[in-house]
Design a protein around this motif. Structure first.
Motif, PDB file in Angstrom:
ATOM      1  N   SER A 181       0.867  -1.172   0.000  1.00 23.18           N
ATOM      2  CA  SER A 181       0.000   0.000   0.000  1.00 23.18           C
ATOM      3  C   SER A 181       0.900   1.218   0.000  1.00 23.18           C
ATOM      4  O   SER A 181       1.985   1.204   0.581  1.00 23.18           O
ATOM      5  CB  SER A 181      -0.940   0.019   1.213  1.00 23.18           C
ATOM      6  N   SER A 234       0.602   5.543   0.291  1.00 24.89           N
ATOM      7  CA  SER A 234      -0.322   6.611   0.636  1.00 24.89           C
ATOM      8  C   SER A 234       0.428   7.926   0.796  1.00 24.89           C
ATOM      9  O   SER A 234       1.515   7.960   1.374  1.00 24.89           O
ATOM     10  CB  SER A 234      -1.024   6.261   1.951  1.00 24.89           C
ATOM     11  N   SER A 286      -7.658   9.109  -2.250  1.00 23.28           N
ATOM     12  CA  SER A 286      -8.117   8.260  -3.348  1.00 23.28           C
ATOM     13  C   SER A 286      -7.541   8.635  -4.709  1.00 23.28           C
ATOM     14  O   SER A 286      -7.224   7.749  -5.517  1.00 23.28           O
ATOM     15  CB  SER A 286      -9.647   8.228  -3.411  1.00 23.28           C
ATOM     16  N   VAL A 341      -3.902   7.400  -4.742  1.00 25.69           N
ATOM     17  CA  VAL A 341      -3.889   5.935  -4.778  1.00 25.69           C
ATOM     18  C   VAL A 341      -4.315   5.440  -6.160  1.00 25.69           C
ATOM     19  O   VAL A 341      -3.739   4.489  -6.692  1.00 25.69           O
ATOM     20  CB  VAL A 341      -4.779   5.354  -3.661  1.00 25.69           C
ATOM     21  N   VAL A 363      -2.388   2.789  -8.557  1.00 21.75           N
ATOM     22  CA  VAL A 363      -3.032   1.586  -9.092  1.00 21.75           C
ATOM     23  C   VAL A 363      -2.978   1.590 -10.616  1.00 21.75           C
ATOM     24  O   VAL A 363      -2.767   0.546 -11.251  1.00 21.75           O
ATOM     25  CB  VAL A 363      -4.478   1.458  -8.569  1.00 21.75           C
ATOM     26  N   THR A 378      -6.454  -5.369  -6.568  1.00 22.99           N
ATOM     27  CA  THR A 378      -6.539  -4.278  -5.613  1.00 22.99           C
ATOM     28  C   THR A 378      -7.726  -4.512  -4.694  1.00 22.99           C
ATOM     29  O   THR A 378      -8.829  -4.785  -5.166  1.00 22.99           O
ATOM     30  CB  THR A 378      -6.683  -2.927  -6.335  1.00 22.99           C
ATOM     31  N   THR A 379      -7.472  -4.421  -3.392  1.00 21.42           N
ATOM     32  CA  THR A 379      -8.521  -4.531  -2.378  1.00 21.42           C
ATOM     33  C   THR A 379      -8.565  -3.212  -1.609  1.00 21.42           C
ATOM     34  O   THR A 379      -7.834  -2.275  -1.931  1.00 21.42           O
ATOM     35  CB  THR A 379      -8.250  -5.710  -1.428  1.00 21.42           C
ATOM     36  N   MET A 429      -7.343  -2.410   1.153  1.00 22.84           N
ATOM     37  CA  MET A 429      -6.149  -2.070   1.926  1.00 22.84           C
ATOM     38  C   MET A 429      -4.828  -2.229   1.175  1.00 22.84           C
ATOM     39  O   MET A 429      -3.852  -1.577   1.510  1.00 22.84           O
ATOM     40  CB  MET A 429      -6.090  -2.944   3.189  1.00 22.84           C
ATOM     41  N   PHE A 430      -4.770  -3.127   0.191  1.00 20.51           N
ATOM     42  CA  PHE A 430      -3.510  -3.425  -0.493  1.00 20.51           C
ATOM     43  C   PHE A 430      -3.730  -3.662  -1.977  1.00 20.51           C
ATOM     44  O   PHE A 430      -4.822  -4.036  -2.401  1.00 20.51           O
ATOM     45  CB  PHE A 430      -2.853  -4.693   0.082  1.00 20.51           C
ATOM     46  N   THR A 431      -2.671  -3.497  -2.729  1.00 22.30           N
ATOM     47  CA  THR A 431      -2.607  -3.967  -4.111  1.00 22.30           C
ATOM     48  C   THR A 431      -1.554  -5.059  -4.137  1.00 22.30           C
ATOM     49  O   THR A 431      -0.453  -4.885  -3.612  1.00 22.30           O
ATOM     50  CB  THR A 431      -2.231  -2.828  -5.075  1.00 22.30           C
ATOM     51  N   THR A 432      -1.907  -6.195  -4.722  1.00 18.92           N
ATOM     52  CA  THR A 432      -0.983  -7.318  -4.824  1.00 18.92           C
ATOM     53  C   THR A 432      -0.607  -7.494  -6.286  1.00 18.92           C
ATOM     54  O   THR A 432      -1.472  -7.471  -7.160  1.00 18.92           O
ATOM     55  CB  THR A 432      -1.608  -8.610  -4.278  1.00 18.92           C
TER      56      THR A 432
END
Length: 100
Positions: free
Chosen positions: A6, A8, A18, A21, A25, A37-38, A40-43
């Motif tokens: 994440s 920020s 947002s 972020v 993303v 992307t969820t 709380m995190f991007t994987t």
């Protein structure tokens, strides 16, 4: 290799993060690497450390355009020779849940 992170902005003019972020993303999605992307995190999933960390670096740079300071949280699962784990790890858990 899976990397969940994440990023920020800190100290910017807005209370909302947002837009910054979303720019991060966008970098991830344009990288072509498998990603998710969820809230709380991007994987992201890649073959090498350099490949994945280049995307993370560029995502951080995208957020830096919004604020003088950036916070990054990162977690990595380094398992050479195991691709497709972004979905496979979740599928294995779901299989166990279905047995219950």
């Amino acid at each position: 290799m899976l990397v969940a992170f994440s990023v920020s902005p800190l100290g910017g003019e807005s209370e909302s993060v947002s837009e910054a972020v979303a720019d991060a993303v966008r970098v991830v999605r344009e990288s072509g690497l498998p990603n998710e992307t969820t809230a709380m995190f991007t994987t992201i999933e890649g073959e090498t450390w350099d490949e994945v960390m280049d995307v993370v670096r560029r995502a951080v740079e995208a957020v830096q355009a919004h604020a003088p300071r950036v916070s990054v949280v990162l977690k990595a699962d380094i398992r050479p020779g195991h691709g497709g784990q972004l979905q496979a790890k979740v599928e294995r858990v779901e299989e166990h849940l279905d047995r219950s």
